[in-house]
Design a protein around this motif. Structure first.
Motif, PDB file in Angstrom:
ATOM      1  N   ASN A   3     -16.136  35.638  26.096  1.00 53.14           N
ATOM      2  CA  ASN A   3     -14.748  35.245  26.300  1.00 53.14           C
ATOM      3  C   ASN A   3     -14.555  34.405  27.551  1.00 53.14           C
ATOM      4  OD1 ASN A   3     -13.770  36.616  24.016  1.00 53.14           O
ATOM      5  ND2 ASN A   3     -13.801  38.575  25.147  1.00 53.14           N
ATOM      6  N   ALA A   4     -15.691  34.042  28.184  1.00 55.41           N
ATOM      7  CA  ALA A   4     -15.592  33.241  29.406  1.00 55.41           C
ATOM      8  C   ALA A   4     -15.016  31.875  29.075  1.00 55.41           C
ATOM      9  CB  ALA A   4     -16.978  33.084  30.043  1.00 55.41           C
ATOM     10  N   PRO A   5     -14.146  31.344  29.930  1.00 60.26           N
ATOM     11  CA  PRO A   5     -13.568  30.031  29.665  1.00 60.26           C
ATOM     12  C   PRO A   5     -14.634  28.944  29.701  1.00 60.26           C
ATOM     13  CG  PRO A   5     -13.065  30.759  31.904  1.00 60.26           C
ATOM     14  CD  PRO A   5     -13.684  31.910  31.202  1.00 60.26           C
ATOM     15  N   ALA A   6     -14.452  27.928  28.875  1.00 68.38           N
ATOM     16  CA  ALA A   6     -15.392  26.810  28.830  1.00 68.38           C
ATOM     17  C   ALA A   6     -15.346  26.040  30.141  1.00 68.38           C
ATOM     18  CB  ALA A   6     -15.044  25.885  27.654  1.00 68.38           C
ATOM     19  N   ARG A   7     -16.506  25.550  30.548  1.00 64.77           N
ATOM     20  CA  ARG A   7     -16.572  24.780  31.792  1.00 64.77           C
ATOM     21  C   ARG A   7     -15.953  23.410  31.564  1.00 64.77           C
ATOM     22  NH1 ARG A   7     -22.543  24.730  33.899  1.00 64.77           N
ATOM     23  NH2 ARG A   7     -21.496  23.657  35.642  1.00 64.77           N
ATOM     24  N   LEU A   8     -15.128  22.987  32.497  1.00 66.30           N
ATOM     25  CA  LEU A   8     -14.453  21.698  32.409  1.00 66.30           C
ATOM     26  C   LEU A   8     -15.306  20.650  33.108  1.00 66.30           C
ATOM     27  CD1 LEU A   8     -11.915  20.172  31.548  1.00 66.30           C
ATOM     28  CD2 LEU A   8     -10.910  20.763  33.759  1.00 66.30           C
ATOM     29  N   MET A   9     -15.701  19.647  32.351  1.00 64.09           N
ATOM     30  CA  MET A   9     -16.591  18.626  32.885  1.00 64.09           C
ATOM     31  C   MET A   9     -15.947  17.253  32.709  1.00 64.09           C
ATOM     32  SD  MET A   9     -19.289  20.329  33.951  1.00 64.09           S
ATOM     33  CE  MET A   9     -20.638  19.170  34.007  1.00 64.09           C
ATOM     34  N   LEU A  10     -15.097  16.875  33.642  1.00 64.17           N
ATOM     35  CA  LEU A  10     -14.492  15.548  33.593  1.00 64.17           C
ATOM     36  C   LEU A  10     -15.384  14.568  34.345  1.00 64.17           C
ATOM     37  CD1 LEU A  10     -10.707  16.274  34.225  1.00 64.17           C
ATOM     38  CD2 LEU A  10     -11.890  15.955  32.044  1.00 64.17           C
ATOM     39  N   LYS A  11     -15.479  13.356  33.826  1.00 66.26           N
ATOM     40  CA  LYS A  11     -16.306  12.329  34.433  1.00 66.26           C
ATOM     41  C   LYS A  11     -15.480  11.504  35.425  1.00 66.26           C
ATOM     42  CE  LYS A  11     -19.067  11.950  30.211  1.00 66.26           C
ATOM     43  NZ  LYS A  11     -19.488  11.057  29.106  1.00 66.26           N
ATOM     44  N   PRO A  12     -16.150  10.871  36.377  1.00 68.95           N
ATOM     45  CA  PRO A  12     -15.422  10.027  37.326  1.00 68.95           C
ATOM     46  C   PRO A  12     -14.581   8.955  36.638  1.00 68.95           C
ATOM     47  CG  PRO A  12     -17.654  10.397  38.108  1.00 68.95           C
ATOM     48  CD  PRO A  12     -17.582  10.984  36.726  1.00 68.95           C
ATOM     49  N   ALA A  13     -15.070   8.412  35.515  1.00 62.28           N
ATOM     50  CA  ALA A  13     -14.310   7.373  34.813  1.00 62.28           C
ATOM     51  C   ALA A  13     -12.985   7.923  34.296  1.00 62.28           C
ATOM     52  CB  ALA A  13     -15.133   6.812  33.651  1.00 62.28           C
ATOM     53  N   GLN A  14     -12.978   9.188  33.876  1.00 62.66           N
ATOM     54  CA  GLN A  14     -11.737   9.803  33.406  1.00 62.66           C
ATOM     55  C   GLN A  14     -10.757   9.992  34.564  1.00 62.66           C
ATOM     56  OE1 GLN A  14     -14.185  12.998  31.498  1.00 62.66           O
ATOM     57  NE2 GLN A  14     -12.621  12.877  29.871  1.00 62.66           N
ATOM     58  N   LEU A  15     -11.271  10.454  35.687  1.00 60.48           N
ATOM     59  CA  LEU A  15     -10.413  10.671  36.844  1.00 60.48           C
ATOM     60  C   LEU A  15      -9.824   9.353  37.340  1.00 60.48           C
ATOM     61  CD1 LEU A  15     -12.627  13.223  38.813  1.00 60.48           C
ATOM     62  CD2 LEU A  15     -10.708  13.725  37.287  1.00 60.48           C
ATOM     63  N   ARG A  16     -10.655   8.336  37.379  1.00 54.61           N
ATOM     64  CA  ARG A  16     -10.159   7.044  37.854  1.00 54.61           C
ATOM     65  C   ARG A  16      -9.094   6.492  36.910  1.00 54.61           C
ATOM     66  NH1 ARG A  16     -13.267   1.224  38.419  1.00 54.61           N
ATOM     67  NH2 ARG A  16     -11.518   0.154  39.454  1.00 54.61           N
ATOM     68  N   LEU A  17      -9.299   6.663  35.607  1.00 54.46           N
ATOM     69  CA  LEU A  17      -8.335   6.131  34.647  1.00 54.46           C
ATOM     70  C   LEU A  17      -6.970   6.783  34.823  1.00 54.46           C
ATOM     71  CD1 LEU A  17      -7.567   4.406  32.189  1.00 54.46           C
ATOM     72  CD2 LEU A  17      -8.360   6.299  30.735  1.00 54.46           C
ATOM     73  N   ILE A  18      -6.918   8.113  34.943  1.00 61.05           N
ATOM     74  CA  ILE A  18      -5.603   8.748  35.045  1.00 61.05           C
ATOM     75  C   ILE A  18      -4.932   8.387  36.373  1.00 61.05           C
ATOM     76  CG2 ILE A  18      -6.206  10.606  33.439  1.00 61.05           C
ATOM     77  CD1 ILE A  18      -6.637  12.456  35.798  1.00 61.05           C
ATOM     78  N   LEU A  19      -5.730   8.167  37.424  1.00 54.98           N
ATOM     79  CA  LEU A  19      -5.147   7.721  38.683  1.00 54.98           C
ATOM     80  C   LEU A  19      -4.564   6.319  38.554  1.00 54.98           C
ATOM     81  CD1 LEU A  19      -7.836   9.048  41.206  1.00 54.98           C
ATOM     82  CD2 LEU A  19      -5.438   9.775  41.092  1.00 54.98           C
ATOM     83  N   GLU A  20      -5.260   5.450  37.851  1.00 55.62           N
ATOM     84  CA  GLU A  20      -4.769   4.088  37.662  1.00 55.62           C
ATOM     85  C   GLU A  20      -3.517   4.071  36.781  1.00 55.62           C
ATOM     86  OE1 GLU A  20      -5.622   1.376  39.061  1.00 55.62           O
ATOM     87  OE2 GLU A  20      -7.476   1.958  40.070  1.00 55.62           O
ATOM     88  N   ILE A  21      -3.469   4.951  35.765  1.00 54.88           N
ATOM     89  CA  ILE A  21      -2.276   5.026  34.914  1.00 54.88           C
ATOM     90  C   ILE A  21      -1.071   5.459  35.740  1.00 54.88           C
ATOM     91  CG2 ILE A  21      -1.199   6.223  32.970  1.00 54.88           C
ATOM     92  CD1 ILE A  21      -4.008   6.415  31.707  1.00 54.88           C
ATOM     93  N   ALA A  22      -1.287   6.479  36.591  1.00 54.85           N
ATOM     94  CA  ALA A  22      -0.192   6.958  37.437  1.00 54.85           C
ATOM     95  C   ALA A  22       0.267   5.870  38.393  1.00 54.85           C
ATOM     96  CB  ALA A  22      -0.642   8.191  38.208  1.00 54.85           C
ATOM     97  N   GLU A  23      -0.656   5.061  38.888  1.00 52.16           N
ATOM     98  CA  GLU A  23      -0.316   3.998  39.822  1.00 52.16           C
ATOM     99  C   GLU A  23       0.433   2.866  39.137  1.00 52.16           C
ATOM    100  OE1 GLU A  23      -0.155   1.764  43.369  1.00 52.16           O
ATOM    101  OE2 GLU A  23      -0.790   3.857  43.080  1.00 52.16           O
ATOM    102  N   ALA A  24      -0.065   2.462  37.955  1.00 46.18           N
ATOM    103  CA  ALA A  24       0.512   1.288  37.275  1.00 46.18           C
ATOM    104  C   ALA A  24       1.666   1.654  36.357  1.00 46.18           C
ATOM    105  CB  ALA A  24      -0.569   0.564  36.477  1.00 46.18           C
ATOM    106  N   GLY A  25       1.632   2.869  35.821  1.00 41.96           N
ATOM    107  CA  GLY A  25       2.656   3.260  34.844  1.00 41.96           C
ATOM    108  C   GLY A  25       2.445   2.620  33.490  1.00 41.96           C
ATOM    109  N   GLN A  26       1.337   1.904  33.311  1.00 42.86           N
ATOM    110  CA  GLN A  26       1.055   1.199  32.058  1.00 42.86           C
ATOM    111  C   GLN A  26      -0.407   1.412  31.700  1.00 42.86           C
ATOM    112  OE1 GLN A  26       3.233  -0.496  30.199  1.00 42.86           O
ATOM    113  NE2 GLN A  26       4.980  -0.425  31.623  1.00 42.86           N
ATOM    114  N   LEU A  27      -0.674   1.765  30.467  1.00 47.22           N
ATOM    115  CA  LEU A  27      -2.051   1.975  30.029  1.00 47.22           C
ATOM    116  C   LEU A  27      -2.846   0.671  30.051  1.00 47.22           C
ATOM    117  CD1 LEU A  27      -4.194   3.899  28.954  1.00 47.22           C
ATOM    118  CD2 LEU A  27      -3.383   3.412  26.631  1.00 47.22           C
ATOM    119  N   GLN A  28      -2.217  -0.419  29.621  1.00 43.08           N
ATOM    120  CA  GLN A  28      -2.932  -1.691  29.541  1.00 43.08           C
ATOM    121  C   GLN A  28      -3.393  -2.154  30.922  1.00 43.08           C
ATOM    122  OE1 GLN A  28      -0.716  -4.813  27.644  1.00 43.08           O
ATOM    123  NE2 GLN A  28      -2.417  -6.266  27.701  1.00 43.08           N
TER     124      GLN A  28
END
Length: 323
Positions: A3-28
């Protein structure tokens, strides 16, 4: 099933993308900043939200805004990326010998001469590198080296230590100079013989110290007994203080006397010119075969060798020295 929770393995590319989305407000625009096509960025964001099990952004006609969970993730994402960039920088610095720590030891002569110059160069190139230096007799230095406490030492090889365990870089021998206070009765600029010095007061290192033994050997070779009016001290600081307040003579390494008498220190001491030269057996740069050096230790070691080769050698005495 666990019942142990699955390990969360986010990659640097994922982290950078969500930061850029928050900064730009636009996915494109965020995709372009990350070097991705918009479909690829959309898939990467969807995969990130799937892994987290929550939407990170609310989609509006005018753009994208973080959800409450998204804002929390963004705070951590920025910290994580900064730490990863810092880690990469640390690795590059360590691998290049520009960071980390190194501990070395030396007998007095090289310690006050080219070891200082080598460390100054290393610190100019790598200000955050931690360098520790111990100055002590060869026996203590070799003991610390064999125990793994030091990265390398500048010392003499002693018979009680197995030289097969050591990497040995020949350096140079050590010249002995006699130091007195400025204005000493014998400080008249003319060479003096050992017979003139026999009855003078002296301050010397303890018996067994190479400079003292070389001095006593010089008296014996001249058919003279050893001086009798002697104060014994292994402390260079005490020796300097005693010299300044008395007519004593101290046999010291040529490098130490040069430090006291030449610029930039130019303290109130003088070198007695001798009728002849006294040398101590050579010292070596020693390290353990079984212990590969860190990049910083190897960088400092190479710099020490370079600086030693830039100094006058045993056959190139300092100007004014008695050959």
């Amino acid at each position: 099933m666990s019942n142990a929770p699955a390990r969360l393995m986010l990659k640097p590319a994922q982290l950078r993308l969500i930061l850029e989305i928050a900064e730009a407000g636009q996915l494109q625009q965020a995709a372009a900043s990350c070097g991705l096509s918009q479909p690829a960025a959309s898939r990467l964001l969807a995969e990130t939200e799937r892994q987290l099990g929550a939407a990170l952004f609310e989609r509006h006609p005018k753009g994208m805004a973080p959800t409450e969970i998204g804002a929390s993730v963004l705070r951590r994402a920025g910290v994580i990326l900064d730490e990863m960039q810092g880690l990469a920088g640390d690795v590059r610095a360590l691998a290049g010998g520009l960071a980390g720590s190194v501990r070395v030891g030396a007998v007095t002569g090289p310690a006050v001469d080219y070891l200082v110059a080598a460390i100054r160069q290393i610190k100019a190139e790598a200000p955050e590198a931690e360098v520790t230096v111990d100055v002590m007799p060869s026996r203590e230095l070799l003991g610390h080296l064999v125990a793994g406490d030091m990265d390398f030492v500048l010392a003499r090889i002693l018979p009680e230590f197995d030289s097969r365990e050591l990497l040995i870089q020949p350096m140079r021998d050590e010249k002995v100079s006699f130091c007195v206070r400025l204005g000493h009765p014998l400080d008249h600029g003319r060479p003096v013989g050992l017979a003139q010095l026999l009855d003078q007061p002296w301050i010397m290192q303890s018996r067994g110290a190479p400079i003292r033994e070389a001095t006593l050997d010089a008296f014996a070779s001249a058919g003279l007994s050893e001086p009798r009016n002697v104060v014994n001290s292994p402390s260079l600081l005490f020796t300097v203080s005693y010299l300044a307040q008395s007519d004593a003579i101290a046999p010291l390494s040529d490098e130490v006397v040069a430090l006291l008498t030449d610029p930039p220190v130019s303290a109130r001491f003088a070198r007695l010119p001798l009728q002849g030269q006294i040398s101590v057996p050579p010292y070596y740069l020693l390290s353990l075969r079984r212990r590969p050096p860190s990049p910083l230790a190897e960088r400092l070691r190479a710099c020490v060798i370079e600086k030693s080769r830039q100094r006058p050698g045993p056959t190139d005495p300092r100007p004014g020295a008695v050959p």
